[in-house]
Design a protein around this motif. Sequence first.
Motif, short mmCIF file in Angstrom:
data_model
loop_
_atom_site.label_atom_id
_atom_site.label_comp_id
_atom_site.label_asym_id
_atom_site.label_seq_id
_atom_site.Cartn_x
_atom_site.Cartn_y
_atom_site.Cartn_z
N VAL A 2 0.85 -1.18 0.00
CA VAL A 2 0.00 0.00 0.00
C VAL A 2 0.88 1.23 0.00
CG1 VAL A 2 -1.73 1.28 1.29
CG2 VAL A 2 -1.80 -1.22 1.25
N LYS A 3 0.59 2.15 -0.89
CA LYS A 3 1.35 3.38 -0.98
C LYS A 3 0.75 4.40 -0.02
CE LYS A 3 3.75 5.53 -4.73
NZ LYS A 3 3.72 6.00 -6.09
N GLN A 4 1.59 5.00 0.82
CA GLN A 4 1.12 6.02 1.75
C GLN A 4 1.10 7.37 1.07
OE1 GLN A 4 3.70 5.80 5.14
NE2 GLN A 4 2.35 4.37 6.17
N ARG A 5 0.07 8.15 1.41
CA ARG A 5 -0.04 9.50 0.88
C ARG A 5 0.98 10.40 1.57
NH1 ARG A 5 -2.33 14.06 2.90
NH2 ARG A 5 -3.02 15.61 1.42
N GLN A 6 1.74 11.13 0.78
CA GLN A 6 2.70 12.05 1.36
C GLN A 6 2.07 13.42 1.48
OE1 GLN A 6 6.23 11.86 -1.05
NE2 GLN A 6 6.99 10.10 0.06
N THR A 7 2.30 14.05 2.62
CA THR A 7 1.76 15.37 2.86
C THR A 7 2.71 16.41 2.27
OG1 THR A 7 0.83 14.55 4.92
CG2 THR A 7 0.91 16.93 4.65
N PRO A 8 2.18 17.35 1.47
CA PRO A 8 3.05 18.39 0.89
C PRO A 8 3.71 19.23 1.98
CG PRO A 8 0.85 18.44 -0.10
CD PRO A 8 0.80 17.49 1.05
N VAL A 9 4.90 19.71 1.69
CA VAL A 9 5.66 20.51 2.63
C VAL A 9 4.87 21.74 3.08
CG1 VAL A 9 7.74 21.92 2.92
CG2 VAL A 9 7.87 19.72 1.74
N SER A 10 4.17 22.40 2.16
CA SER A 10 3.40 23.59 2.52
C SER A 10 2.30 23.26 3.54
CB SER A 10 2.78 24.24 1.28
OG SER A 10 1.91 23.32 0.64
N GLU A 11 1.70 22.09 3.41
CA GLU A 11 0.66 21.68 4.36
C GLU A 11 1.27 21.38 5.72
OE1 GLU A 11 -2.66 18.15 4.74
OE2 GLU A 11 -2.03 18.76 2.74
N ILE A 16 2.44 23.12 11.45
CA ILE A 16 3.40 23.48 12.49
C ILE A 16 3.16 24.90 12.96
CG2 ILE A 16 5.85 23.93 12.94
CD1 ILE A 16 6.40 21.50 11.05
N GLN A 17 2.95 25.82 12.03
CA GLN A 17 2.72 27.21 12.39
C GLN A 17 1.43 27.37 13.18
OE1 GLN A 17 2.98 29.11 8.57
NE2 GLN A 17 5.17 29.49 8.79
N ALA A 18 0.41 26.61 12.86
CA ALA A 18 -0.86 26.69 13.58
C ALA A 18 -0.68 26.24 15.02
CB ALA A 18 -1.91 25.84 12.88
N GLU A 19 0.14 25.22 15.24
CA GLU A 19 0.38 24.73 16.59
C GLU A 19 1.21 25.70 17.41
OE1 GLU A 19 1.95 20.83 16.88
OE2 GLU A 19 0.21 19.90 15.97
N ALA A 20 2.04 26.52 16.78
CA ALA A 20 2.95 27.39 17.50
C ALA A 20 2.31 28.71 17.92
CB ALA A 20 4.19 27.67 16.66
N LYS A 21 1.06 28.93 17.56
CA LYS A 21 0.41 30.18 17.93
C LYS A 21 0.07 30.16 19.41
CE LYS A 21 -1.65 31.08 13.44
NZ LYS A 21 -2.88 31.18 12.68
N PRO A 22 0.16 31.32 20.07
CA PRO A 22 -0.21 31.38 21.48
C PRO A 22 -1.68 31.03 21.67
CG PRO A 22 0.89 33.41 20.79
CD PRO A 22 0.63 32.59 19.56
#
Length: 86
Positions: A2-11, A16-22
């Motif tokens: 089974v081939k796993q879907r790779q998540t694009p770097v921009s996504e 990561i940026q969403a998690e780093a918000k206060p």
Amino acid sequence: MVKQRQTPVSELTAMIQAEAKPASGTKKTQILAFVATQRITTTGLIADRLGIPLSTVSSTLTCVAKKGEVEALAHGTWAPVVADAV
């Protein structure tokens, strides 16, 4: 195989940026309440006990420390602000 879907770097970057918000609202209140109950605590302990991402706890504490709502003791170590005795 089974081939796993790779998540694009921009996504991934956006995630990561969403998690780093206060945090604001309930999460911020939870973080401040936890710090208020401890003499000294760490970013990792707060994140673990409250189930909030480490990056969110860290950025929230950095912001509230600048406002004088908590005291930064050392890297990743925090304490509640204690009013001076008069």
